[in-house]
Design an enzyme around this catalytic site. Structure first.
Site: not given
Ligand code: NAP
Length: 251
Positions: A11-12, A61-62, A140, A152, A156
């Protein structure tokens, strides 16, 4: 640290994953940048390369076992055996329980839980061979419970259990497993939440910051820095832990 160490961040393409991939590259890792669409990884890869680092874009797709195995095999062939894995890929499908569909439940479980399981299973072979490894799972603060996130928060919390078991099973091979539980981090994911509740993102962020002891929301780099600690040689006696990175002691 040997300069040949290889890290995978899922998801990078953006958000926390992109910041983490860049940070690990600065730390000297060659980084496999995984996201659903290989083309979406281009920005992260070029940012790493323009900073003098080494990166590889991989579409995967993970939640799909065959794609995960193919991706890990390709990374091992092109960059070397991966010994750091950051299970970061994530999605949200928020809804109150009475409105939550089975698809919304399954999608969230598949990406977060099945994805982390499949990636860890495929990568552990390389870590065991190297007698060194680092697994970091993105949990999270929602693991403690969050309205509208039955799917979710369950996923988590599940990742915390996976982390502890991986730490127990893989410890004797020099592999640590830890989880990071972020609070509010400004990314597309929190932007989507603001949209869902009908708030302007800036107002949403200000409201969140007012509840956070350090009086600001988190940035992707806050999480990337914590991953960097867990990926380092010097954290080798820290395993099976969950660290809340939320600007304060509570979610
Ligand atoms: P984000 O901006 O939505 O980025 C997530 C990335 O994961 C996107 O590039 C997405 O691709 C990719 N992805 C989704 N499904 C996938 C799959 N099946 N295989 C491979 N890649 C996939 O999210 P983020 O906020 O950076 O969050 C990153 C992690 O931190 C997540 O696990 C999230 O739950 C966790 N987290 C975030 C927060 C927060 O406040 N932001 C808080 C707690 C935890 P697409 O763009 O193509 O969908």
């Amino acid at each position: 640290m040997a300069d040949s160490r290889v890290a995978i961040v899922t998801g990078a393409a953006r958000g926390i994953g992109a910041a983490t991939a860049k940070r690990l590259a600065e730390d000297g890792f060659a980084v496999a940048v995984i996201d659903l669409d290989e083309k979406q990884c281009a920005d992260t890869v070029s940012a790493i390369e323009s900073g003098g680092g080494k990166a590889l874009a991989v579409g995967c797709d993970v939640s799909d076992a065959a794609q995960v195995q193919a991706a890990v095999d390709r990374i091992a062939a092109e960059l070397g055996g991966p010994t750091v894995l950051v299970n970061n890929a994530g999605v949200i499908r928020d809804n109150m329980l009475f409105k939550m569909s089975e698809d919304d439940w399954d999608m969230v479980m598949n990406v977060h839980l099945r994805g982390a399981f499949l990636m860890s299973r495929a990568v552990q072979k390389h870590m065991v061979e190297a007698k060194w490894g680092r697994i970091v799972n993105l949990s999270s603060t929602s693991a403690l419970g969050n309205r509208g996130q039955a799917n979710y928060s369950t996923a988590k919390a599940g990742l915390q259990g996976l982390t502890k078991t991986l730490a127990i099973e893989l410890g004797k091979f020099g592999v640590t497993a830890n989880a990071i539980a972020p609070g509010f981090i400004a990314t597309d994911m929190t932007k989507a939440t603001a949209e869902r509740v009908g708030m302007d993102f800036e107002d949403f962020t200000k409201a969140a910051a007012s509840q956070i002891p350090v009086a600001r929301v988190g940035q992707p780099e806050d999480i990337a820095n914590t991953v960097s600690f867990f990926a380092d040689d010097r954290s080798g006696f820290v395993s099976g832990q969950v660290i809340y990175v939320a600007g304060g002691p509570k979610a």
